[in-house]
Scaffold this active site. Structure first.
Site, PDB file in Angstrom:
ATOM      1  N   ASP A  87     -30.533  -9.486   3.250  1.00 39.60           N
ATOM      2  CA  ASP A  87     -29.693  -9.688   2.073  1.00 39.60           C
ATOM      3  C   ASP A  87     -28.275  -9.228   2.425  1.00 39.60           C
ATOM      4  O   ASP A  87     -28.096  -8.288   3.202  1.00 39.60           O
ATOM      5  CB  ASP A  87     -30.188  -8.853   0.882  1.00 39.60           C
TER       6      ASP A  87
ATOM      7  N   ASP B 152     -31.578 -14.613   3.020  1.00 40.30           N
ATOM      8  CA  ASP B 152     -32.481 -14.190   1.964  1.00 40.30           C
ATOM      9  C   ASP B 152     -31.669 -14.065   0.672  1.00 40.30           C
ATOM     10  O   ASP B 152     -31.060 -15.021   0.221  1.00 40.30           O
ATOM     11  CB  ASP B 152     -33.179 -12.888   2.355  1.00 40.30           C
TER      12      ASP B 152
ATOM     13  N   ASP C 130     -30.142  -7.902  -3.740  1.00 37.98           N
ATOM     14  CA  ASP C 130     -31.478  -7.584  -4.252  1.00 37.98           C
ATOM     15  C   ASP C 130     -31.537  -6.110  -4.638  1.00 37.98           C
ATOM     16  O   ASP C 130     -30.992  -5.245  -3.941  1.00 37.98           O
ATOM     17  CB  ASP C 130     -32.558  -7.897  -3.217  1.00 37.98           C
TER      18      ASP C 130
ATOM     19  N   ARG D 111     -32.798 -17.387  -9.312  1.00 35.87           N
ATOM     20  CA  ARG D 111     -32.694 -15.917  -9.294  1.00 35.87           C
ATOM     21  C   ARG D 111     -31.276 -15.437  -9.617  1.00 35.87           C
ATOM     22  O   ARG D 111     -30.608 -14.833  -8.786  1.00 35.87           O
ATOM     23  CB  ARG D 111     -33.148 -15.341  -7.955  1.00 35.87           C
TER      24      ARG D 111
END
Length: 430
Positions: A208, A247, A251, A303
């Site tokens: 990330d 990714d 996050d 997301r």
């Protein structure tokens, strides 16, 4: 008269004095204002504001950044990034590419031949090429994974500070501020094939741009996060699936708590933000309290965010889906035991995307929403979801069990849409 003559002569000679541009305000010791989201709770978030002069660093390359981060130490520190810092460089500052990390005979061609589902089947990859992939991935991780310790402020200088190729990781740390920085292209050279993911299998990547893992009291503000440089859309297809290199953008997982993400821009990416990483992570109960306000999600597939367990306040955010977005899936994901309080957010989409597409639910059921605009018109996302969901999703309820009290002024969605378009992202701190 004489003054006027002097002015005229000066103008002719190009000698007129003009006011110098004021120097940019030093934001490095700024702290999170009171009541600005969950990160302002329980003592607030001050980052490295208490750092002494010996722990204030200006860095221009990876080596300097690594020294300043001090292995993720808890010593109060302020790190100012000037220009572009590339994580994929050696200790002398020379550029590294994927071939420099490959070891033990790894090659993409050999890996693809070894684990082709038509011959390998559906078992997880194992054997020499998978072992070589893991060793190669470890070499890259040594370069690009950068740990951020407690009591740290990282800020970009000016309006062009970039950190590319890095995965900043705030792990088991607290009191961190990251502001005014373009975080781009956390590029994984060695994705792993997962045969049983999603039924058809999929490629799994490691990095990330920013990962909060067991982190508490974190303020992310005026940050731009993207894949700029290597968009996944331009990657090839292997085994019938896009060969993903990235990714998440940001996050927030593993019991992270008390986080505010404000005035930031998430752009050109598939899975932007995951809050809570597993349906069985019951230790996340009572944590993952996150505020997202005045952020822009532009050209994001899904997301934005997807939430498990957390109490998430989502207000005054701007969502833009481009006309050519044929892979769009959803924006707000309601998952296990999540409690999302969404207020005055604005969505702009092309005609083939309906309001019913904006929210997707899995095991979660709690979503308060009010003041939502969809292409300029007010909508009730809850009612639309419950009326038009596919039958595989659970109906949602407006009872989320809590009401936000820590927030800045909440504008109507139309005003927020304009303000965020002008002010979100790196280089735009007033």
């Amino acid at each position: 008269m004489r003054i006027r003559q002097i002015a005229v002569v000066g103008a002719a000679l190009g000698l007129l004095c003009v006011p110098a541009h004021a120097e940019a305000r030093d934001i490095s010791r700024d702290t999170l204002p009171p009541n600005d989201g969950w990160a302002s709770a329980a003592g607030g978030t001050t980052g490295g504001a208490a750092a002494d002069d010996a722990h204030v660093h200006t860095v221009t390359d990876r080596a300097g950044l690594v020294r300043a981060l001090d292995g993720g130490s808890d010593t109060p520190k302020i790190i100012k990034i000037a220009g572009t810092v590339d994580a994929n460089t050696d200790d002398d500052g020379d550029r590294l590419d994927c071939a420099d990390y490959a070891t033990d005979g790894y090659s993409t061609t050999k890996y693809l031949a070894a684990y082709d589902p038509r011959t390998w089947g559906s078992a997880k990859p194992s054997g020499p090429q998978e072992e070589a992939r893991q060793a190669s991935a470890a070499k890259q991780a040594e370069r690009v994974v950068l740990p951020v310790g407690s009591n740290t402020t990282i800020v970009g200088l000016g309006d062009k500070a970039v950190l590319k190729g890095a995965s900043l990781q705030v792990k088991d740390a607290e009191n961190v501020i990251i502001r005014n920085l373009d975080l781009r292209d956390a590029y994984d050279c060695f994705p792993v094939w997962q045969p049983n993911t999603g039924g058809l299998g999929d490629w799994k990547t490691a990095y990330d741009n920013l990962w909060l893992r067991g982190a508490t009291h974190v303020w992310v503000d005026h940050v731009t996060l993207s894949d700029k440089g290597h968009p996944d859309a331009k990657e090839p297809t292997h085994y019938g699936r896009n060969y993903l290199r990235h990714d998440g953008l940001l996050d927030i997982t593993n019991g992270s708590d008390l986080v505010t993400v404000s005035w930031s821009r998430f752009a050109g990416h598939d899975k932007a933000m995951l809050i809570g990483n597993g349906d069985t992570a019951t230790g996340d109960r009572g944590k993952l309290r996150v505020t997202l306000h005045h952020n822009e999600f532009d050209s994001v597939v899904q997301r934005a965010p997807r939430v498990r367990f957390g109490q998430v306040h989502l207000y005054n955010n701007r969502y833009v889906v481009p006309d050519d977005a044929h892979d769009y899936r959803y924006s707000v994901g309601v998952s296990t035991e999540s409690a999302i309080y969404a207020e005055n957010n604005a969505f702009t989409t092309p005609g083939h995307i309906e309001a019913a597409d904006l929210v997707k639910s899995w095991n979660g059921t709690a979503l308060h929403q009010s003041g939502t605009l969809f292409n300029g018109y007010p909508v009730d996302l809850l009612a639309i979801h419950n009326a038009y969901n596919s039958g595989s999703e659970r109906d949602l309820t407006a009872d989320v069990g809590w009401r936000p009290t820590l927030h800045t002024k909440i504008d109507n969605a139309a005003t927020a849409d304009r303000e965020v378009a002008r002010g979100a992202g790196a280089g735009r701190i007033p």
